[in-house]
Scaffold this active site. Structure first.
Site, PDB file in Angstrom:
ATOM      1  CD  GLU A  13      34.220  34.331  36.715  1.00 50.59           C
ATOM      2  OE1 GLU A  13      34.070  33.539  37.655  1.00 50.59           O
ATOM      3  OE2 GLU A  13      34.686  34.018  35.619  1.00 50.59           O
ATOM      4  CB  CYS A  62      35.464  36.624  44.018  1.00 49.94           C
ATOM      5  SG  CYS A  62      36.944  36.792  43.011  1.00 49.94           S
TER       6      CYS A  62
HETATM    7  P1  NAP Z   1      27.026  44.448  42.108  1.00 46.09           P
HETATM    8  O1  NAP Z   1      26.192  45.385  42.873  1.00 46.09           O
HETATM    9  O2  NAP Z   1      26.398  43.278  41.479  1.00 46.09           O
HETATM   10  O3  NAP Z   1      27.777  45.337  41.014  1.00 46.09           O
HETATM   11  C1  NAP Z   1      28.679  44.761  40.086  1.00 46.09           C
HETATM   12  C2  NAP Z   1      28.708  45.598  38.825  1.00 46.09           C
HETATM   13  O4  NAP Z   1      27.424  45.565  38.193  1.00 46.09           O
HETATM   14  C3  NAP Z   1      29.000  47.074  39.086  1.00 46.09           C
HETATM   15  O5  NAP Z   1      29.827  47.552  38.050  1.00 46.09           O
HETATM   16  C4  NAP Z   1      27.618  47.719  39.006  1.00 46.09           C
HETATM   17  O6  NAP Z   1      27.630  49.068  38.628  1.00 46.09           O
HETATM   18  C5  NAP Z   1      26.983  46.880  37.905  1.00 46.09           C
HETATM   19  N1  NAP Z   1      25.533  46.894  37.893  1.00 46.09           N
HETATM   20  C6  NAP Z   1      24.694  47.240  38.887  1.00 46.09           C
HETATM   21  N2  NAP Z   1      23.415  47.092  38.471  1.00 46.09           N
HETATM   22  C7  NAP Z   1      23.459  46.641  37.202  1.00 46.09           C
HETATM   23  C8  NAP Z   1      22.474  46.280  36.243  1.00 46.09           C
HETATM   24  N3  NAP Z   1      21.182  46.361  36.513  1.00 46.09           N
HETATM   25  N4  NAP Z   1      22.876  45.868  35.036  1.00 46.09           N
HETATM   26  C9  NAP Z   1      24.182  45.771  34.740  1.00 46.09           C
HETATM   27  N5  NAP Z   1      25.171  46.090  35.614  1.00 46.09           N
HETATM   28  C10 NAP Z   1      24.808  46.516  36.825  1.00 46.09           C
HETATM   29  O7  NAP Z   1      28.189  43.880  42.952  1.00 46.09           O
HETATM   30  P2  NAP Z   1      29.247  44.616  43.891  1.00 46.09           P
HETATM   31  O8  NAP Z   1      28.609  45.695  44.710  1.00 46.09           O
HETATM   32  O9  NAP Z   1      30.453  44.997  43.096  1.00 46.09           O
HETATM   33  O10 NAP Z   1      29.564  43.412  44.823  1.00 46.09           O
HETATM   34  C11 NAP Z   1      28.517  42.903  45.592  1.00 46.09           C
HETATM   35  C12 NAP Z   1      28.706  41.453  45.845  1.00 46.09           C
HETATM   36  O11 NAP Z   1      29.161  40.742  44.694  1.00 46.09           O
HETATM   37  C13 NAP Z   1      29.756  41.187  46.879  1.00 46.09           C
HETATM   38  O12 NAP Z   1      29.248  41.439  48.150  1.00 46.09           O
HETATM   39  C14 NAP Z   1      30.097  39.747  46.571  1.00 46.09           C
HETATM   40  O13 NAP Z   1      29.194  38.885  47.191  1.00 46.09           O
HETATM   41  C15 NAP Z   1      29.950  39.645  45.084  1.00 46.09           C
HETATM   42  N6  NAP Z   1      31.249  39.672  44.363  1.00 46.09           N
HETATM   43  C16 NAP Z   1      31.669  38.569  43.720  1.00 46.09           C
HETATM   44  C17 NAP Z   1      32.867  38.582  43.022  1.00 46.09           C
HETATM   45  C18 NAP Z   1      33.344  37.388  42.247  1.00 46.09           C
HETATM   46  O14 NAP Z   1      34.289  37.469  41.469  1.00 46.09           O
HETATM   47  N7  NAP Z   1      32.762  36.234  42.374  1.00 46.09           N
HETATM   48  C19 NAP Z   1      33.647  39.722  43.029  1.00 46.09           C
HETATM   49  C20 NAP Z   1      33.193  40.838  43.707  1.00 46.09           C
HETATM   50  C21 NAP Z   1      31.972  40.809  44.345  1.00 46.09           C
HETATM   51  P3  NAP Z   1      27.545  50.246  39.726  1.00 46.09           P
HETATM   52  O15 NAP Z   1      28.723  50.085  40.594  1.00 46.09           O
HETATM   53  O16 NAP Z   1      27.583  51.461  38.895  1.00 46.09           O
HETATM   54  O17 NAP Z   1      26.261  50.047  40.447  1.00 46.09           O
END
Ligand code: NAP
Length: 512
Positions: free
Chosen positions: A256, A295
């Site tokens: 997602e 989201c």
């Molecule tokens: P993110 O940076 O992609 O992080 C999401 C999850 O992935 C966190 O638990 C993070 O852990 C983990 N992660 C980071 N690097 C990883 C890797 N290399 N391998 C596996 N897992 C890894 O996203 P976010 O900061 O939570 O949100 C950023 C953007 O995502 C938002 O600005 C939005 O655009 C989008 N978003 C979409 C939804 C949806 O449901 N569609 C929901 C929320 C956010 P750490 O926190 O420990 O780094």
């Protein structure tokens, strides 16, 4: 300061070395930290697979459902504490935090009820027997059995309770143990929830593990029976899908990700209509709730050009009661963004929208605290109509949306929504059944969920942004291509479908 711990191999433990600080979103002060360095994540996954998996599979759906009901109650028992934690860690108003926390307990209760309906079975059959030859005895029957691995859940920062609970409800009911990893920046509430779950004593050993801190080498240890569900940015989602061990073992990955959701105002409605009011309510709510960090939030508002001024006036009228500030103050309607990084990203996105030529149609003019992660909500408009630069490509994950005037033609609206490249949810507000019906069926290919606002449901609908466990959550293309929830459909990701061919009588005896 609180040092968050992970719950792995049935015990609470903490990594060694530099921990990642976790901030108070309102002040920027450090309130906790988390560290996963040195934790044996391979052993944690093995424990889940070898101890938690068999224990869950030994239970019937009804028994697993009873566990989920206990977990749901455990969240309700610490509800006020969680609301306070989310106010501090995430800048969430009480209403925003309730949306997360009550969503978590409600989704667990929903799947508990489903478990009770599925009853004393451990295996699901899929469809009818299929006759395969001239012999009536030689048939095929599809069955669904729990995968023998672990479900790895990687969650986003914006819904620490709900995002964790909605995923683990489906996996545990399917009979698959879970290792859940909250986003580090907002892991405080998630850790508290898992402590409450563990303290119930209802979970079999190995059924649930928690990883607080970075993902470390977790994905190096995945195997062919594991399954990964990810929520977050598209970039990280692609990294997870492309991880060498994930590719080597063909581990299924459900993503997602970013989503440019839309609301389409139909040409048949205008000021004074119940459906018009419904559209205004949804747009206003989606801009401010959780400071736009949902989201499912509406980012693109399609409005017939001749109604744009009316809609803008109606929105501005409703925005007058908006108050940005300390989420613990009763009058506050929009709290802080969850993290300093979010504030940086949203401000960069807003600057990019202005630089791309989008006009500012409204900006919150009251006081915005300078400390912490607060931003002023904004509404943009595109003078170029649907040919708006930026808005079909980039999701600004904050209280920001754009008005896109269009002709009122359904085909044009469908084309504009599709330019987002695939969305989690879009809304259509219209009482013209033919116009809206045609548009909805066209939009269905580009959206995981559609929300049809009409006068008939103006009082009883659940809200554009609310994810209901009985219907699916996910979307094609840019939205990640994944699908969760949807009642029993949500279990399918954790179940292997196998066609068993054999004697009809023997198969019926096996499968009841
Ligand atoms: P993110 O940076 O992609 O992080 C999401 C999850 O992935 C966190 O638990 C993070 O852990 C983990 N992660 C980071 N690097 C990883 C890797 N290399 N391998 C596996 N897992 C890894 O996203 P976010 O900061 O939570 O949100 C950023 C953007 O995502 C938002 O600005 C939005 O655009 C989008 N978003 C979409 C939804 C949806 O449901 N569609 C929901 C929320 C956010 P750490 O926190 O420990 O780094």
């Amino acid at each position: 300061m609180q040092h968050l711990e992970s719950y792995l191999q049935g015990r609470w433990q903490r990594g060694q070395g530099d921990a990642t600080p976790i901030h108070d979103a309102n002040t920027g002060a450090v309130l906790a930290d988390a560290c996963s360095r040195g934790l044996d994540l391979g052993a944690a996954l093995s424990h889940a697979r070898d101890v938690g998996g068999p224990a869950l599979r030994a239970l019937t759906f009804a028994e697993r459902g009873a566990i989920l009901m206990t977990l749901s109650r455990a969240i309700r028992d610490i509800r006020d504490e969680l609301l306070d934690l989310e106010a501090d860690n995430m800048g969430s108003t009480r209403g925003d935090a309730k949306f997360d926390v009550d969503g978590a307990s409600g989704t667990l209760a929903f799947y508990a009820q489903l478990g009770s309906q599925l009853g004393d079975r451990r295996t699901l059959v899929d469809g009818e027997e299929v006759r395969l030859s001239r012999s009536a005895r030689w048939v095929g029957q599809h069955v669904l059995v729990p995968r023998r691995g672990a479900a790895i859940h990687i969650n986003a920062f914006n819904f620490p309770a709900w995002n964790m609970a909605e995923k683990l409800a489906a996996a545990l009911l399917a009979g698959v143990p879970v290792l859940t990893k909250p986003a580090t920046a907002t892991a405080v509430a998630a850790e508290r929830v898992v402590r409450a779950f563990v303290d119930t004593g209802a979970l079999p050993d190995g059924a649930l593990s928690l990883l607080c801190g970075s993902v470390g080498d977790l994905l190096d240890h995945v195997g062919p029976q594991d399954a990964i569900v990810f929520t977050g940015s598209g970039d990280t989602g692609r990294k997870v899908k492309g991880h060498p061990a994930v590719l080597r073992h063909n581990v299924p990955v459900n993503v997602e990700a970013d989503s440019l959701n839309a609301a389409v105002v139909g040409p048949d409605i205008g000021p004074g209509d119940a459906t018009w009011d419904m559209a205004v309510t949804e747009i206003v709510r989606e801009l401010g709730q959780k400071a736009g960090q949902k989201c499912t939030a509406i980012r693109r508002i399609l409005v017939p050009a001749e109604r744009e001024d009316d809609l803008r006036a109606a929105l501005l009228d409703r925005f007058t009661v908006m108050q940005v500030g300390d989420p613990r103050v009763h009058e506050t309607t929009v709290g802080a963004l969850s993290t300093p990084q979010q504030k940086t990203d949203v401000e960069a996105g807003v600057a990019a929208m202005a630089a791309a030529g989008l006009e500012l149609a409204w900006q919150f003019e009251g006081d915005v605290p300078s400390s912490g992660s607060y931003v002023a909500p904004r509404l943009f408009r595109s003078a170029a109509g649907a040919d708006a630069p930026y808005v079909h490509e980039h999701e600004v994950f904050g209280p920001v949306a754009t008005l896109l005037p269009y002709s009122g033609d359904a085909d044009e609206a469908a084309g504009i929504v599709a330019r987002g490249g695939g969305s989690l949810v879009s809304s259509v507000f219209s009482d013209d059944a033919d116009w809206a019906g045609g548009l909805l069926l066209e939009l269905a290919a580009w959206n995981g969920r559609l929300y049809w606002g009409s006068a008939k449901v103006a009082d009883g609908a659940t809200g554009h942004g609310a994810v209901m466990p009985g219907t699916v959550h996910g979307g094609p293309g840019k939205a990640g291509g994944g699908e969760e929830l949807g009642g029993e459909r949500g279990l399918r990701f954790y179940l292997q479908r196998c066609a068993i061919q054999g004697d009809a009588g023997l198969l019926r005896r096996l499968l009841g």
